[in-house]
Write a protein that holds these residues in place. Structure first.
Motif, PDB file in Angstrom:
ATOM      1  N   GLY A 110       0.794  -1.217   0.000  1.00 27.37           N
ATOM      2  CA  GLY A 110       0.000   0.000   0.000  1.00 27.37           C
ATOM      3  C   GLY A 110       0.826   1.265   0.000  1.00 27.37           C
ATOM      4  O   GLY A 110       0.301   2.361  -0.205  1.00 27.37           O
ATOM      5  N   ALA A 111       2.124   1.146   0.250  1.00 26.77           N
ATOM      6  CA  ALA A 111       3.008   2.315   0.251  1.00 26.77           C
ATOM      7  C   ALA A 111       4.345   1.975  -0.399  1.00 26.77           C
ATOM      8  O   ALA A 111       5.375   2.554  -0.068  1.00 26.77           O
ATOM      9  CB  ALA A 111       3.227   2.812   1.678  1.00 26.77           C
ATOM     10  N   ALA A 112       4.311   1.028  -1.325  1.00 22.73           N
ATOM     11  CA  ALA A 112       5.543   0.568  -1.969  1.00 22.73           C
ATOM     12  C   ALA A 112       6.238   1.676  -2.754  1.00 22.73           C
ATOM     13  O   ALA A 112       7.456   1.632  -2.958  1.00 22.73           O
ATOM     14  CB  ALA A 112       5.245  -0.610  -2.892  1.00 22.73           C
ATOM     15  N   SER A 113       5.472   2.689  -3.177  1.00 25.38           N
ATOM     16  CA  SER A 113       6.064   3.769  -3.973  1.00 25.38           C
ATOM     17  C   SER A 113       7.034   4.625  -3.166  1.00 25.38           C
ATOM     18  O   SER A 113       7.773   5.429  -3.734  1.00 25.38           O
ATOM     19  CB  SER A 113       4.965   4.659  -4.558  1.00 25.38           C
ATOM     20  N   THR A 114       7.036   4.471  -1.835  1.00 27.18           N
ATOM     21  CA  THR A 114       7.979   5.236  -1.013  1.00 27.18           C
ATOM     22  C   THR A 114       9.396   4.682  -1.114  1.00 27.18           C
ATOM     23  O   THR A 114      10.334   5.298  -0.611  1.00 27.18           O
ATOM     24  CB  THR A 114       7.546   5.246   0.468  1.00 27.18           C
ATOM     25  N   VAL A 115       9.545   3.526  -1.741  1.00 19.00           N
ATOM     26  CA  VAL A 115      10.877   2.932  -1.942  1.00 19.00           C
ATOM     27  C   VAL A 115      11.310   3.211  -3.377  1.00 19.00           C
ATOM     28  O   VAL A 115      10.687   2.739  -4.320  1.00 19.00           O
ATOM     29  CB  VAL A 115      10.853   1.405  -1.699  1.00 19.00           C
ATOM     30  N   PHE A 116      12.362   4.003  -3.550  1.00 19.53           N
ATOM     31  CA  PHE A 116      12.817   4.314  -4.901  1.00 19.53           C
ATOM     32  C   PHE A 116      13.986   3.413  -5.290  1.00 19.53           C
ATOM     33  O   PHE A 116      14.695   2.877  -4.434  1.00 19.53           O
ATOM     34  CB  PHE A 116      13.213   5.790  -5.020  1.00 19.53           C
ATOM     35  N   THR A 117      14.168   3.255  -6.588  1.00 20.45           N
ATOM     36  CA  THR A 117      15.277   2.449  -7.093  1.00 20.45           C
ATOM     37  C   THR A 117      16.495   3.344  -7.278  1.00 20.45           C
ATOM     38  O   THR A 117      16.442   4.315  -8.038  1.00 20.45           O
ATOM     39  CB  THR A 117      14.916   1.800  -8.438  1.00 20.45           C
TER      40      THR A 117
ATOM     41  N   ASP B 253       0.348  -2.002  10.632  1.00 20.49           N
ATOM     42  CA  ASP B 253      -0.735  -1.147  10.138  1.00 20.49           C
ATOM     43  C   ASP B 253      -0.181   0.002   9.300  1.00 20.49           C
ATOM     44  O   ASP B 253       0.845   0.595   9.643  1.00 20.49           O
ATOM     45  CB  ASP B 253      -1.530  -0.562  11.308  1.00 20.49           C
ATOM     46  N   ARG B 254      -0.889   0.329   8.237  1.00 21.86           N
ATOM     47  CA  ARG B 254      -0.479   1.426   7.371  1.00 21.86           C
ATOM     48  C   ARG B 254      -0.886   2.762   7.984  1.00 21.86           C
ATOM     49  O   ARG B 254      -2.007   2.910   8.490  1.00 21.86           O
ATOM     50  CB  ARG B 254      -1.117   1.263   5.987  1.00 21.86           C
ATOM     51  N   LEU B 255       0.002   3.737   7.938  1.00 21.53           N
ATOM     52  CA  LEU B 255      -0.271   5.066   8.470  1.00 21.53           C
ATOM     53  C   LEU B 255      -0.802   5.992   7.374  1.00 21.53           C
ATOM     54  O   LEU B 255      -0.574   5.750   6.185  1.00 21.53           O
ATOM     55  CB  LEU B 255       1.011   5.676   9.039  1.00 21.53           C
ATOM     56  N   PRO B 256      -1.482   7.077   7.753  1.00 18.17           N
ATOM     57  CA  PRO B 256      -1.888   8.079   6.760  1.00 18.17           C
ATOM     58  C   PRO B 256      -0.650   8.689   6.100  1.00 18.17           C
ATOM     59  O   PRO B 256       0.468   8.557   6.615  1.00 18.17           O
ATOM     60  CB  PRO B 256      -2.639   9.127   7.596  1.00 18.17           C
ATOM     61  N   ARG B 257      -0.847   9.371   4.996  1.00 20.27           N
ATOM     62  CA  ARG B 257       0.271   9.990   4.282  1.00 20.27           C
ATOM     63  C   ARG B 257       1.100  10.855   5.227  1.00 20.27           C
ATOM     64  O   ARG B 257       0.555  11.589   6.050  1.00 20.27           O
ATOM     65  CB  ARG B 257      -0.241  10.838   3.116  1.00 20.27           C
ATOM     66  N   LYS B 258       2.416  10.793   5.068  1.00 20.54           N
ATOM     67  CA  LYS B 258       3.298  11.463   6.023  1.00 20.54           C
ATOM     68  C   LYS B 258       3.195  12.985   5.962  1.00 20.54           C
ATOM     69  O   LYS B 258       3.551  13.667   6.923  1.00 20.54           O
ATOM     70  CB  LYS B 258       4.747  11.036   5.799  1.00 20.54           C
ATOM     71  N   ARG B 259       2.717  13.532   4.855  1.00 25.77           N
ATOM     72  CA  ARG B 259       2.590  14.986   4.748  1.00 25.77           C
ATOM     73  C   ARG B 259       1.219  15.494   5.197  1.00 25.77           C
ATOM     74  O   ARG B 259       0.981  16.697   5.201  1.00 25.77           O
ATOM     75  CB  ARG B 259       2.880  15.441   3.317  1.00 25.77           C
ATOM     76  N   SER B 260       0.337  14.589   5.564  1.00 28.13           N
ATOM     77  CA  SER B 260      -0.968  15.007   6.084  1.00 28.13           C
ATOM     78  C   SER B 260      -0.849  15.290   7.579  1.00 28.13           C
ATOM     79  O   SER B 260       0.067  14.806   8.253  1.00 28.13           O
ATOM     80  CB  SER B 260      -2.007  13.908   5.845  1.00 28.13           C
ATOM     81  N   TRP B 261      -1.795  16.094   8.100  1.00 30.79           N
ATOM     82  CA  TRP B 261      -1.755  16.426   9.528  1.00 30.79           C
ATOM     83  C   TRP B 261      -1.854  15.163  10.383  1.00 30.79           C
ATOM     84  O   TRP B 261      -1.089  14.976  11.332  1.00 30.79           O
ATOM     85  CB  TRP B 261      -2.892  17.386   9.871  1.00 30.79           C
ATOM     86  N   ASP B 262      -2.793  14.301  10.031  1.00 27.64           N
ATOM     87  CA  ASP B 262      -2.967  13.067  10.789  1.00 27.64           C
ATOM     88  C   ASP B 262      -1.719  12.195  10.694  1.00 27.64           C
ATOM     89  O   ASP B 262      -1.297  11.582  11.679  1.00 27.64           O
ATOM     90  CB  ASP B 262      -4.186  12.306  10.265  1.00 27.64           C
ATOM     91  N   GLY B 263      -1.119  12.168   9.504  1.00 24.63           N
ATOM     92  CA  GLY B 263       0.092  11.377   9.328  1.00 24.63           C
ATOM     93  C   GLY B 263       1.240  11.871  10.187  1.00 24.63           C
ATOM     94  O   GLY B 263       1.970  11.081  10.797  1.00 24.63           O
ATOM     95  N   VAL B 264       1.405  13.195  10.250  1.00 28.30           N
ATOM     96  CA  VAL B 264       2.468  13.776  11.077  1.00 28.30           C
ATOM     97  C   VAL B 264       2.224  13.472  12.548  1.00 28.30           C
ATOM     98  O   VAL B 264       3.133  13.049  13.281  1.00 28.30           O
ATOM     99  CB  VAL B 264       2.557  15.301  10.856  1.00 28.30           C
TER     100      VAL B 264
END
Length: 207
Positions: free
Chosen positions: A107-114, A188-199
């Motif tokens: 669900g957040a695999a795009s956070t890993v770059f090649t 568990d997956r967290l909300p997006r890191k740039r969102s208020w809830d995520g922070v």
């Protein structure tokens, strides 16, 4: 000997202010020597260099910004270093570590770059690659896959850490923040890191 003034990491990130240099006190130097064996250093790249966070006996001990990762290591003299940057470059289309991290970050695999292949990093060091286009062309010739723009922008920092890692062995490890947070949540997956809830959720996990 010089040192760098500590900063609140969130304030530094918001303001983009430059770190201010000041002499290290003798007591501070003595304290670092006494605790060197129990100190761990975390590093993450910023536009102005590296954000460094020091943990001692499981507690936050210091946080500061330095232009070079080696300066943070010299200041802290840690027993171990964890860095949010690729360690262990290959001349293949992707690394096993990245594949495993993406699998764990469902669900957040795009956070890993090649990262770029080692050939690109070495060519950049020699001044043979100076643009994203040149880097991608070389990467395609070596691995069949180009280099993304975000990965190209990180080439100087990847090269810096690659050079440091050569002298640290297993004492310097690659880490991935979102993978660490996923471990702290028990999967568990967290909300997006740039969102208020995520922070707020991430700060609570680190409290």
């Amino acid at each position: 000997m010089s040192d760098i003034e500590s900063h609140d990491p969130f304030a530094v990130a918001r303001s983009g202010s430059r770190p201010r240099w000041r002499p290290a006190s003798r007591s501070a130097q003595a304290g670092r020597s006494a605790h060197a064996g129990r100190r761990a250093l975390g590093l993450d790249g910023t536009p102005r260099g590296w954000m460094a966070v020091v943990v001692c006996d499981g507690q936050l001990d210091d946080a500061f910004v330095v232009p070079l990762a080696s300066q943070a290591i010299a200041r802290v003299r840690p027993a171990a270093v964890a860095v949010d940057m690729p360690v262990g470059l290959v001349d293949e289309a992707g690394r096993d570590a990245d594949t495993a991290a993406r699998r764990l970050l469902a669900g957040a695999a795009s956070t890993v770059f090649t990262p770029p292949p080692r050939a690109v990093i070495e060519a950049w060091r020699q001044g043979e690659v100076t643009s994203h286009g040149e880097a991608s062309a070389l990467a395609r010739a070596v691995t069949g896959t180009g280099v993304s723009q975000p990965a190209w922008r990180l080439v100087p920092k990847i090269a810096e850490i690659d050079q440091l890692a050569a002298g640290w062995g297993n004492g310097l490890r690659e880490c991935h923040p979102e993978l660490a947070f996923r471990q702290l949540t028990g999967g568990d997956r967290l909300p997006r890191k740039r969102s208020w809830d995520g922070v707020m959720r991430r700060r609570a996990l680190l409290a």
